[in-house]
Write a protein that holds these residues in place. Structure first.
Motif, PDB file in Angstrom:
ATOM      1  N   LEU B 132       0.837  -1.198   0.000  1.00  7.25           N
ATOM      2  CA  LEU B 132       0.000   0.000   0.000  1.00  7.25           C
ATOM      3  C   LEU B 132       0.874   1.251   0.000  1.00  7.25           C
ATOM      4  O   LEU B 132       2.009   1.215   0.486  1.00  7.25           O
ATOM      5  N   ASP B 133       0.305   2.317  -0.509  1.00 12.40           N
ATOM      6  CA  ASP B 133       0.997   3.596  -0.349  1.00 12.40           C
ATOM      7  C   ASP B 133       0.356   4.362   0.806  1.00 12.40           C
ATOM      8  O   ASP B 133      -0.543   3.846   1.485  1.00 12.40           O
ATOM      9  N   ARG B 134       0.790   5.582   1.024  1.00 19.21           N
ATOM     10  CA  ARG B 134       0.278   6.355   2.164  1.00 19.21           C
ATOM     11  C   ARG B 134      -1.233   6.566   2.108  1.00 19.21           C
ATOM     12  O   ARG B 134      -1.890   6.717   3.129  1.00 19.21           O
ATOM     13  N   SER B 135      -1.766   6.566   0.891  1.00 24.16           N
ATOM     14  CA  SER B 135      -3.206   6.805   0.729  1.00 24.16           C
ATOM     15  C   SER B 135      -4.002   5.503   0.719  1.00 24.16           C
ATOM     16  O   SER B 135      -5.183   5.493   0.359  1.00 24.16           O
ATOM     17  N   VAL B 136      -3.346   4.427   1.073  1.00 21.83           N
ATOM     18  CA  VAL B 136      -3.961   3.097   1.124  1.00 21.83           C
ATOM     19  C   VAL B 136      -4.414   2.634  -0.261  1.00 21.83           C
ATOM     20  O   VAL B 136      -5.355   1.857  -0.402  1.00 21.83           O
ATOM     21  N   ASN B 137      -3.754   3.104  -1.270  1.00 22.31           N
ATOM     22  CA  ASN B 137      -3.946   2.507  -2.593  1.00 22.31           C
ATOM     23  C   ASN B 137      -3.180   1.187  -2.619  1.00 22.31           C
ATOM     24  O   ASN B 137      -2.021   1.133  -2.213  1.00 22.31           O
ATOM     25  N   VAL B 138      -3.843   0.171  -3.112  1.00 24.55           N
ATOM     26  CA  VAL B 138      -3.225  -1.169  -3.136  1.00 24.55           C
ATOM     27  C   VAL B 138      -2.492  -1.349  -4.467  1.00 24.55           C
ATOM     28  O   VAL B 138      -3.097  -1.329  -5.537  1.00 24.55           O
ATOM     29  N   HIS B 139      -1.170  -1.524  -4.387  1.00 23.65           N
ATOM     30  CA  HIS B 139      -0.370  -1.677  -5.601  1.00 23.65           C
ATOM     31  C   HIS B 139      -0.069  -3.127  -5.924  1.00 23.65           C
ATOM     32  O   HIS B 139       0.287  -3.453  -7.059  1.00 23.65           O
ATOM     33  N   TYR B 140      -0.164  -3.978  -4.938  1.00 22.56           N
ATOM     34  CA  TYR B 140       0.102  -5.393  -5.192  1.00 22.56           C
ATOM     35  C   TYR B 140      -0.582  -6.207  -4.111  1.00 22.56           C
ATOM     36  O   TYR B 140      -0.641  -5.793  -2.944  1.00 22.56           O
ATOM     37  N   ARG B 141      -1.081  -7.351  -4.495  1.00 20.65           N
ATOM     38  CA  ARG B 141      -1.594  -8.312  -3.509  1.00 20.65           C
ATOM     39  C   ARG B 141      -1.252  -9.715  -3.989  1.00 20.65           C
ATOM     40  O   ARG B 141      -1.442 -10.042  -5.161  1.00 20.65           O
ATOM     41  N   GLY B 142      -0.724 -10.522  -3.071  1.00 20.81           N
ATOM     42  CA  GLY B 142      -0.374 -11.893  -3.458  1.00 20.81           C
ATOM     43  C   GLY B 142       0.804 -12.411  -2.664  1.00 20.81           C
ATOM     44  O   GLY B 142       1.123 -11.913  -1.578  1.00 20.81           O
ATOM     45  N   GLY B 143       1.463 -13.392  -3.221  1.00 15.27           N
ATOM     46  CA  GLY B 143       2.527 -14.079  -2.507  1.00 15.27           C
ATOM     47  C   GLY B 143       3.821 -13.289  -2.430  1.00 15.27           C
ATOM     48  O   GLY B 143       4.014 -12.296  -3.142  1.00 15.27           O
ATOM     49  N   ILE B 144       4.688 -13.749  -1.552  1.00 21.04           N
ATOM     50  CA  ILE B 144       6.010 -13.133  -1.418  1.00 21.04           C
ATOM     51  C   ILE B 144       6.855 -13.466  -2.641  1.00 21.04           C
ATOM     52  O   ILE B 144       7.556 -12.619  -3.185  1.00 21.04           O
ATOM     53  N   ASP B 145       6.785 -14.698  -3.061  1.00 21.65           N
ATOM     54  CA  ASP B 145       7.479 -15.142  -4.265  1.00 21.65           C
ATOM     55  C   ASP B 145       6.811 -16.415  -4.753  1.00 21.65           C
ATOM     56  O   ASP B 145       5.777 -16.826  -4.219  1.00 21.65           O
ATOM     57  N   SER B 146       7.380 -17.046  -5.725  1.00 20.40           N
ATOM     58  CA  SER B 146       6.730 -18.210  -6.326  1.00 20.40           C
ATOM     59  C   SER B 146       7.087 -19.513  -5.623  1.00 20.40           C
ATOM     60  O   SER B 146       6.629 -20.579  -6.038  1.00 20.40           O
ATOM     61  N   ASP B 147       7.858 -19.449  -4.560  1.00 17.75           N
ATOM     62  CA  ASP B 147       8.209 -20.656  -3.823  1.00 17.75           C
ATOM     63  C   ASP B 147       7.099 -21.056  -2.872  1.00 17.75           C
ATOM     64  O   ASP B 147       6.479 -20.206  -2.246  1.00 17.75           O
ATOM     65  N   LYS B 148       6.924 -22.364  -2.734  1.00 16.84           N
ATOM     66  CA  LYS B 148       5.983 -22.833  -1.728  1.00 16.84           C
ATOM     67  C   LYS B 148       6.718 -23.076  -0.413  1.00 16.84           C
ATOM     68  O   LYS B 148       6.330 -22.605   0.621  1.00 16.84           O
ATOM     69  N   ARG B 149       7.770 -23.837  -0.475  1.00 18.06           N
ATOM     70  CA  ARG B 149       8.545 -24.062   0.738  1.00 18.06           C
ATOM     71  C   ARG B 149       9.962 -24.534   0.464  1.00 18.06           C
ATOM     72  O   ARG B 149      10.762 -24.704   1.374  1.00 18.06           O
ATOM     73  N   ARG B 150      10.273 -24.777  -0.781  1.00 20.54           N
ATOM     74  CA  ARG B 150      11.591 -25.341  -1.094  1.00 20.54           C
ATOM     75  C   ARG B 150      12.674 -24.287  -1.196  1.00 20.54           C
ATOM     76  O   ARG B 150      13.848 -24.604  -1.171  1.00 20.54           O
ATOM     77  N   MET B 151      12.264 -23.047  -1.399  1.00 27.29           N
ATOM     78  CA  MET B 151      13.218 -21.944  -1.440  1.00 27.29           C
ATOM     79  C   MET B 151      14.317 -22.136  -2.479  1.00 27.29           C
ATOM     80  O   MET B 151      15.498 -21.999  -2.203  1.00 27.29           O
ATOM     81  N   HIS B 152      13.913 -22.524  -3.657  1.00 22.65           N
ATOM     82  CA  HIS B 152      14.919 -22.693  -4.704  1.00 22.65           C
ATOM     83  C   HIS B 152      15.334 -21.341  -5.287  1.00 22.65           C
ATOM     84  O   HIS B 152      14.587 -20.358  -5.194  1.00 22.65           O
ATOM     85  N   ASP B 153      16.490 -21.326  -5.890  1.00 26.81           N
ATOM     86  CA  ASP B 153      17.054 -20.057  -6.352  1.00 26.81           C
ATOM     87  C   ASP B 153      16.284 -19.442  -7.516  1.00 26.81           C
ATOM     88  O   ASP B 153      16.357 -18.245  -7.754  1.00 26.81           O
ATOM     89  N   GLY B 154      15.560 -20.273  -8.234  1.00 21.76           N
ATOM     90  CA  GLY B 154      14.884 -19.775  -9.430  1.00 21.76           C
ATOM     91  C   GLY B 154      13.523 -19.167  -9.181  1.00 21.76           C
ATOM     92  O   GLY B 154      12.813 -18.830 -10.123  1.00 21.76           O
TER      93      GLY B 154
END
Lengths: 308, 187
Positions: B132-154
């Motif tokens: 969010l920005d200061r005005s609570v506009n939502v710029h992104y929603r979703g996961g941190i990255d595409s990993d589920k739990r394996r934490m691979h480099d790609g």
């Protein structure tokens, strides 16, 4: 009749482990409890599609007769069933998934010094599952899944078998419609599930006689544990009852069936999207725990690729 | 009498499905000191705010903790505040503080009573994030990255990419990403 009945039931047990062991959350969530009889290939919470292959071995120990007595297989006789189940599933909308399973069935029988081996494609199953509420989503209300499926008679029936001892029989010869409901909940790393399933089979004509199986009712209960590594282990119990079959609208005496089965199953994720599943299963060889049903023991091993 | 359990179940299901639409701007959160503050008040503290929905017992979240700490360390000095959000049914300030300690989070966890913020943003899983920005506009929603739990480099670093874009004054290259964590127990 026992031949095709056993085949359908055995396939349900064979795919159970794959359907059961998709637990993605080691703590406070398990996405799956068994409902494999209707939904053989089940997507994990975050999967959009999967394909899998599972091999199954079952050896016959004996059978339960029409009185429920357990009878050991005679020393001169032997039967082994092998299956390879190819399955896939796809998410069509967020909480609805469709699956298909194509079985390949082989049977080896030996009796009085003669033996025969045969096989082929079995009965194809398509299924749908709708999860209005996921396990773990609510504190006091379990996850709910509504299940529906159809099995098509793509296999060869016993009466159409050409191999000696009908070892190339691979299907039941009737369309089977399934429905059911599954309840699932998580308690920390533990997950439990109870499913009730109903199967209705269309009548079919065999050598001029109209045969129809009675509806089949199955209760499936499971309890499992999910490890922090993502591996899971589970115990599964299955109880199936079926009434008298009918031939030309007349009930066939002593044709009702009862099946009790237990299995222990495990799943190990190799990567985020690849997992190995395996199970050991058996029908308890005790009197009254089965009726008109072979008693088998065996195992399954399979691999599942998930896509997101 | 026999119909009562069915009514309760159906009612519960309908209740679960029928979230009243709420704007994130209308949501009030309880902070670690027990004070209730509106989300706009919290968002106004930094140019950008990353909300991270947490479930302390979610292994997927655990797997992402090193990356979350690194993101907070990298982007904190650049004007990005990270805020954990506990929207689960058991949430309370004490549990929020316990979660901070248990997960060794370098940012505070706030309580989202009734999962109003989670529902407003469409958060269903732990590791779900919103920028969010200061005005609570939502710029992104979703996961941190595409990993589920394996934490691979790609793995594709969704959140990092979005923050880089916003800090560079560019449009974000993605608005949404798949969150791969545990189901939030909201009710």
């Amino acid at each position: 009749m026992p031949r095709w009945s056993r085949s359908t039931f055995a396939r349900s047990v064979a795919v159970l482990a794959a359907a059961l062991l998709h637990a993605e959350r080691a703590f406070a969530q398990a996405c799956c409890a068994g409902s494999g009889a209707v939904t053989p290939a089940r997507l994990g919470v975050h999967e959009d599609a999967l394909v899998g292959l599972q091999a199954r071995y079952a050896g016959h120990l004996g059978s339960h007769d029409a009185e429920g007595e357990y009878v050991r297989t005679p020393s001169h006789a032997r039967e082994i069933n092998l299956e390879q189940n190819l399955f896939g599933a796809v998410r069509v909308v967020r909480r609805v998934q469709l699956s298909v399973l194509v079985p390949f069935v082989q049977t080896h029988r030996r009796a009085y010094g003669r033996s025969s081996t045969g096989g082929g494609i079995g009965d194809l199953n398509v299924a749908a599952r709708w999860d209005p509420l996921l396990a773990g989503e609510a504190q006091r209300v379990p996850g709910v899944g509504l299940l529906a499926g159809v099995t098509f008679p793509t296999g060869r029936t016993a009466e159409d078998a050409e191999r000696p001892m009908a070892t190339d029989a691979t299907g039941i010869g009737a369309v089977q419609a399934n429905g059911g409901i599954a309840f699932e909940q998580t308690f920390g790393p533990w997950f439990v599930g109870v499913s009730g399933l109903f199967a209705w089979r269309t009548p079919r004509t065999v050598r001029g006689a109209r045969m129809k199986l009675a509806p089949q009712y199955t209760l499936l209960a499971s309890v499992g544990y999910a490890f922090p590594s993502g591996a899971t282990a589970a115990l599964v119990g299955l109880y199936t009852v079926e009434g008298l079959a009918r031939v030309d609208d007349a009930a066939v005496p002593a044709s009702d069936r009862r099946v009790v089965s237990g299995s222990i199953a495990g799943s190990v994720p190799l990567t985020d999207w690849l997992r190995v599943v395996a199970s050991l299963f058996a029908n308890p060889p005790f009197a009254s725990l089965g009726l008109n049903q072979p008693v088998t023991a065996g195992g399954t091993v399979g691999v599942i690729w998930g896509f997101s | 009498m026999k119909i009562a359990p069915v009514v309760v179940l159906v009612g519960s299901l309908l209740g679960a499905c029928a979230h009243a639409p709420t704007s994130p701007r209308d949501v009030t959160l309880v902070e670690r000191d027990g004070a209730s503050r509106a989300l706009p008040e919290i968002a106004a503290r930094a140019p950008l705010t990353v909300l991270v929905f947490v479930a302390a017992d979610c292994p997927c979240l655990h797997a992402h903790l090193p990356r979350l700490r690194e993101l907070a360390k990298t982007y904190g000095p650049r004007g990005v505040q990270f805020v954990g959000v506990d929207s689960e049914v058991f949430a309370n300030p004490e549990r929020a503080r316990q979660t901070e300690r248990d997960l060794d989070l370098p940012f505070p966890v706030v309580v989202d009573h009734g999962a109003r913020l989670a529902n407003a943003l469409g958060a269903e899983y732990a590791t779900f994030t919103a920028v969010l920005d200061r005005s609570v506009n939502v710029h992104y929603r979703g996961g941190i990255d595409s990993d589920k739990r394996r934490m691979h480099d790609g793995a594709t670093p969704y959140l990092r990419e979005v923050l880089d874009d916003l800090l560079a004054g560019k449009p974000t290259r993605r608005k949404e990403g798949k969150a791969l964590g545990c189901v939030l127990r909201k009710w």
